[in-house]
Design a protein around this motif. Structure first.
Motif, PDB file in Angstrom:
ATOM      1  N   VAL A 148       4.395   9.855  14.257  1.00  0.00           N
ATOM      2  CA  VAL A 148       4.758   9.845  12.840  1.00  0.00           C
ATOM      3  C   VAL A 148       3.689  10.544  12.011  1.00  0.00           C
ATOM      4  CG1 VAL A 148       5.066   8.357  10.820  1.00  0.00           C
ATOM      5  CG2 VAL A 148       6.211   7.790  12.979  1.00  0.00           C
ATOM      6  N   GLU A 149       2.447  10.206  12.246  1.00  0.00           N
ATOM      7  CA  GLU A 149       1.356  10.824  11.490  1.00  0.00           C
ATOM      8  C   GLU A 149       1.306  12.334  11.694  1.00  0.00           C
ATOM      9  OE1 GLU A 149      -2.795   9.063  10.986  1.00  0.00           O
ATOM     10  OE2 GLU A 149      -3.187  10.704  12.394  1.00  0.00           O
ATOM     11  N   GLN A 150       1.612  12.771  12.900  1.00  0.00           N
ATOM     12  CA  GLN A 150       1.567  14.200  13.199  1.00  0.00           C
ATOM     13  C   GLN A 150       2.540  14.989  12.328  1.00  0.00           C
ATOM     14  OE1 GLN A 150       1.447  15.321  17.356  1.00  0.00           O
ATOM     15  NE2 GLN A 150       2.697  17.129  16.983  1.00  0.00           N
ATOM     16  N   TYR A 151       3.729  14.425  12.092  1.00  0.00           N
ATOM     17  CA  TYR A 151       4.754  15.154  11.346  1.00  0.00           C
ATOM     18  C   TYR A 151       4.817  14.790   9.860  1.00  0.00           C
ATOM     19  CZ  TYR A 151       6.341  17.096  15.726  1.00  0.00           C
ATOM     20  OH  TYR A 151       6.395  17.777  16.920  1.00  0.00           O
ATOM     21  N   GLU A 152       4.352  13.606   9.514  1.00  0.00           N
ATOM     22  CA  GLU A 152       4.390  13.181   8.109  1.00  0.00           C
ATOM     23  C   GLU A 152       3.071  13.459   7.389  1.00  0.00           C
ATOM     24  OE1 GLU A 152       6.841  11.357   6.387  1.00  0.00           O
ATOM     25  OE2 GLU A 152       8.099  10.407   7.917  1.00  0.00           O
ATOM     26  N   GLY A 153       1.976  13.535   8.159  1.00  0.00           N
ATOM     27  CA  GLY A 153       0.656  13.647   7.546  1.00  0.00           C
ATOM     28  C   GLY A 153       0.073  12.269   7.260  1.00  0.00           C
ATOM     29  N   LYS A 154      -1.219  12.235   7.011  1.00  0.00           N
ATOM     30  CA  LYS A 154      -1.895  10.953   6.795  1.00  0.00           C
ATOM     31  C   LYS A 154      -1.420  10.244   5.528  1.00  0.00           C
ATOM     32  CE  LYS A 154      -6.140  12.080   9.324  1.00  0.00           C
ATOM     33  NZ  LYS A 154      -5.914  11.093  10.394  1.00  0.00           N
ATOM     34  N   GLU A 155      -0.820  10.988   4.598  1.00  0.00           N
ATOM     35  CA  GLU A 155      -0.363  10.368   3.353  1.00  0.00           C
ATOM     36  C   GLU A 155       0.759   9.354   3.571  1.00  0.00           C
ATOM     37  OE1 GLU A 155       1.566  14.533   3.622  1.00  0.00           O
ATOM     38  OE2 GLU A 155      -0.392  13.624   4.005  1.00  0.00           O
ATOM     39  N   ILE A 156       1.404   9.409   4.733  1.00  0.00           N
ATOM     40  CA  ILE A 156       2.462   8.436   5.001  1.00  0.00           C
ATOM     41  C   ILE A 156       1.919   7.021   5.025  1.00  0.00           C
ATOM     42  CG2 ILE A 156       2.281   8.530   7.533  1.00  0.00           C
ATOM     43  CD1 ILE A 156       5.501   8.119   5.399  1.00  0.00           C
ATOM     44  N   TRP A 157       0.639   6.872   5.372  1.00  0.00           N
ATOM     45  CA  TRP A 157       0.071   5.525   5.470  1.00  0.00           C
ATOM     46  C   TRP A 157      -0.055   4.868   4.096  1.00  0.00           C
ATOM     47  CZ3 TRP A 157       1.492   4.722   9.899  1.00  0.00           C
ATOM     48  CH2 TRP A 157       1.262   5.606  10.952  1.00  0.00           C
ATOM     49  N   ASP A 158      -0.337   5.647   3.074  1.00  0.00           N
ATOM     50  CA  ASP A 158      -0.371   5.085   1.719  1.00  0.00           C
ATOM     51  C   ASP A 158       1.020   4.610   1.311  1.00  0.00           C
ATOM     52  OD1 ASP A 158      -3.087   5.541   1.378  1.00  0.00           O
ATOM     53  OD2 ASP A 158      -2.791   7.516   0.466  1.00  0.00           O
ATOM     54  N   TYR A 159       2.034   5.400   1.671  1.00  0.00           N
ATOM     55  CA  TYR A 159       3.402   5.007   1.322  1.00  0.00           C
ATOM     56  C   TYR A 159       3.798   3.734   2.073  1.00  0.00           C
ATOM     57  CZ  TYR A 159       8.376   5.052   0.417  1.00  0.00           C
ATOM     58  OH  TYR A 159       9.638   4.671   0.022  1.00  0.00           O
ATOM     59  N   LEU A 160       3.511   3.685   3.362  1.00  0.00           N
ATOM     60  CA  LEU A 160       3.884   2.502   4.139  1.00  0.00           C
ATOM     61  C   LEU A 160       3.077   1.280   3.713  1.00  0.00           C
ATOM     62  CD1 LEU A 160       4.485   3.959   7.720  1.00  0.00           C
ATOM     63  CD2 LEU A 160       6.172   3.327   5.980  1.00  0.00           C
ATOM     64  N   GLN A 161       1.868   1.480   3.235  1.00  0.00           N
ATOM     65  CA  GLN A 161       1.104   0.360   2.698  1.00  0.00           C
ATOM     66  C   GLN A 161       1.793  -0.214   1.465  1.00  0.00           C
ATOM     67  OE1 GLN A 161      -1.660  -1.243   3.954  1.00  0.00           O
ATOM     68  NE2 GLN A 161      -1.371  -2.690   2.268  1.00  0.00           N
ATOM     69  N   SER A 162       2.311   0.663   0.607  1.00  0.00           N
ATOM     70  CA  SER A 162       3.038   0.184  -0.572  1.00  0.00           C
ATOM     71  C   SER A 162       4.328  -0.519  -0.169  1.00  0.00           C
ATOM     72  CB  SER A 162       3.333   1.344  -1.531  1.00  0.00           C
ATOM     73  OG  SER A 162       4.245   2.276  -0.966  1.00  0.00           O
ATOM     74  N   VAL A 163       4.975  -0.025   0.880  1.00  0.00           N
ATOM     75  CA  VAL A 163       6.169  -0.681   1.419  1.00  0.00           C
ATOM     76  C   VAL A 163       5.830  -2.091   1.883  1.00  0.00           C
ATOM     77  CG1 VAL A 163       7.712  -0.693   3.436  1.00  0.00           C
ATOM     78  CG2 VAL A 163       7.490   1.375   2.046  1.00  0.00           C
ATOM     79  N   TRP A 164       4.746  -2.221   2.618  1.00  0.00           N
ATOM     80  CA  TRP A 164       4.334  -3.524   3.129  1.00  0.00           C
ATOM     81  C   TRP A 164       3.984  -4.473   1.984  1.00  0.00           C
ATOM     82  CZ3 TRP A 164       5.005  -7.146   6.160  1.00  0.00           C
ATOM     83  CH2 TRP A 164       4.041  -8.082   6.532  1.00  0.00           C
ATOM     84  N   GLU A 165       3.364  -3.956   0.942  1.00  0.00           N
ATOM     85  CA  GLU A 165       3.014  -4.794  -0.210  1.00  0.00           C
ATOM     86  C   GLU A 165       4.257  -5.332  -0.907  1.00  0.00           C
ATOM     87  OE1 GLU A 165       0.490  -2.258  -2.509  1.00  0.00           O
ATOM     88  OE2 GLU A 165      -1.214  -2.472  -1.126  1.00  0.00           O
ATOM     89  N   VAL A 166       5.284  -4.489  -1.053  1.00  0.00           N
ATOM     90  CA  VAL A 166       6.529  -4.948  -1.678  1.00  0.00           C
ATOM     91  C   VAL A 166       7.219  -5.973  -0.789  1.00  0.00           C
ATOM     92  CG1 VAL A 166       8.832  -4.250  -2.458  1.00  0.00           C
ATOM     93  CG2 VAL A 166       6.847  -2.853  -3.030  1.00  0.00           C
ATOM     94  N   MET A 167       7.203  -5.748   0.510  1.00  0.00           N
ATOM     95  CA  MET A 167       7.785  -6.722   1.438  1.00  0.00           C
ATOM     96  C   MET A 167       7.099  -8.078   1.314  1.00  0.00           C
ATOM     97  SD  MET A 167       8.384  -4.527   4.953  1.00  0.00           S
ATOM     98  CE  MET A 167       9.817  -3.466   5.171  1.00  0.00           C
TER      99      MET A 167
END
Length: 402
Positions: A147-166
């Motif tokens: 996932v990181e290879q194709y999305e870039g490291k910025e995906i982790w900030d987005y998924l962190q926000s997803v986890w926070e909302v969850m």
């Protein structure tokens, strides 16, 4: 496949296809047609039959709040292409000036008639688990690294926000009591489940109680129109966060490990969305809750650092044993049987991981095969069992004196 940002969407419940999708269509239509005398929406198919229970009318009225607006529920016209169909109309001098047809295809995604499916960031070159697995083995990487290879490291900030909302949805849900809207009289149960303990409670009972409490918390927030994350849809939004919250609480997994699990789950959801469907109106509840269970199982398998075969098997088991699950929401609400199903699927996800841990080397069915089977099964379901509230439990409940 698209970016995970288009699978995990932060928004309001209770339905990604009935609230998030129509809201997106209305916003697009208004942006393109801003200055007309009045506006009208005509809903067809599942949007017409369960739109009031799913609050479609409420979000459309909100979108057109500053404009003269009417809404019509056409339950007789057969929807073409996709069962979540709607027309948005701009009116001048009492006559139709502009009319555009939209389809809400699940997960909050929409298609305008005459256009192709959304082409958001199709960044992944592979379309099957077998291709992804082969690539990961060649590169000696895990799925989250893929996932990181194709999305870039910025995906982790987005998924962190997803986890926070969850987590926020769980927290609010565990602290809220009362009756959900809609007329059934459904009591919120998350707080009771979380706090109700028995003197002789076994560890197994505690596990099930907590997982169910977390799933109920998110699902009840969704049913009340609260903020949640599609995983992969609103109606199945409680499964993934329940499993991840429970495992973090029990095993002290870090947030970094959790979002790696979310990435792995996202690939599973993306594959199903790409090769089959995550829409209950198209393929029944197997497409929603079955997918959510598969995603949660894959996330848990990643947390336990199981290998690719075990991750695949856990996800495959989860889909296989939801095959044929109907979507029959009572009164068109995302309450019965939807909320309870989130809890059951969360428990089943952990069972799937445990089974995969032991038996992955003897499996016969691939994940890709079961996704194809699920799609065919969903298409074969009678329309009354695909989010129309016309069959199954919805019919029985509606015809009773309950």
């Amino acid at each position: 496949m698209q970016s995970l940002k288009y699978l995990y969407k932060i928004g309001r419940g209770p339905s990604s296809s009935h609230t998030m999708g129509p809201m997106a269509a209305a916003e697009q239509f208004l942006a393109e047609n801003p200055n007309y005398e009045s506006y009208k929406a005509v809903l067809y198919g599942s949007l017409a039959k369960t739109g009031k229970g799913h609050m479609t009318d409420a979000v459309l009225r909100e979108a057109f709040k500053d404009k003269p607006f009417t809404i019509e529920f056409d339950e007789n016209t057969v929807a073409d292409f996709h069962p979540n169909m709607m027309d948005l109309i701009a009116i001048t001098d009492g006559k139709t000036a502009v009319q555009v047809r939209y389809y809400s295809i699940g997960g909050g995604e929409i298609i305008k008639e005459g256009e192709n499916a959304p082409n958001h960031d199709k960044i992944y070159p592979h379309r099957s688990f077998s291709e992804i697995s082969k690539y990961c083995r060649q590169k000696d990487i895990r799925i989250w690294e893929y996932v990181e290879q194709y999305e870039g490291k910025e995906i982790w900030d987005y998924l962190q926000s997803v986890w926070e909302v969850m987590q926020k949805a769980i927290s609010i849900g565990l602290d809220t009591e009362g009756v959900l809207h809609g007329g059934i009289g459904t009591q919120r149960k998350a707080k009771y489940l979380f706090r109700q303990k028995h003197i002789d409670e076994t560890e197994e009972t505690k596990t099930n109680r907590l997982i169910c409490a977390f799933a109920y918390a998110v699902s009840e927030q969704n049913a009340s129109g609260g903020e949640i994350v599609t995983a992969p849809t609103c109606g199945a939004c409680g499964v993934v966060p329940a499993v991840l919250k429970f495992l973090q609480k029990k095993r002290n997994f870090t947030d970094t490990q959790i979002i790696h699990g979310l990435a792995t789950a996202g690939i599973i959801g993306n594959l199903i969305k790409t090769n089959a469907s995550i829409s209950g109106a198209e393929c029944g509840c197997q497409a929603e809750i079955g997918t959510a269970c598969a995603m949660a199982a894959a996330a848990a398998a990643e947390l336990y650092e199981l290998d690719l075969d075990q991750i695949e098997y856990a996800a495959e088991i989860s889909i296989e044993h939801h095959l044929g699950l109907t979507c029959d929401p009572v009164l068109g609400l995302v309450q019965i049987p939807c909320i309870e199903r989130n809890a059951i699927a969360a428990m089943r996800a952990l069972n799937a991981v445990n089974l995969a841990d032991f038996l992955a080397d003897s499996r016969k069915i691939s994940f890709d095969m079961i996704v194809e089977t699920m799609y065919e099964t969903g298409k074969d379901l009678k329309v009354i069992y695909r989010e129309t509230a016309e069959g199954g439990l919805a019919k029985k409940f509606g015809g009773s004196n309950t």
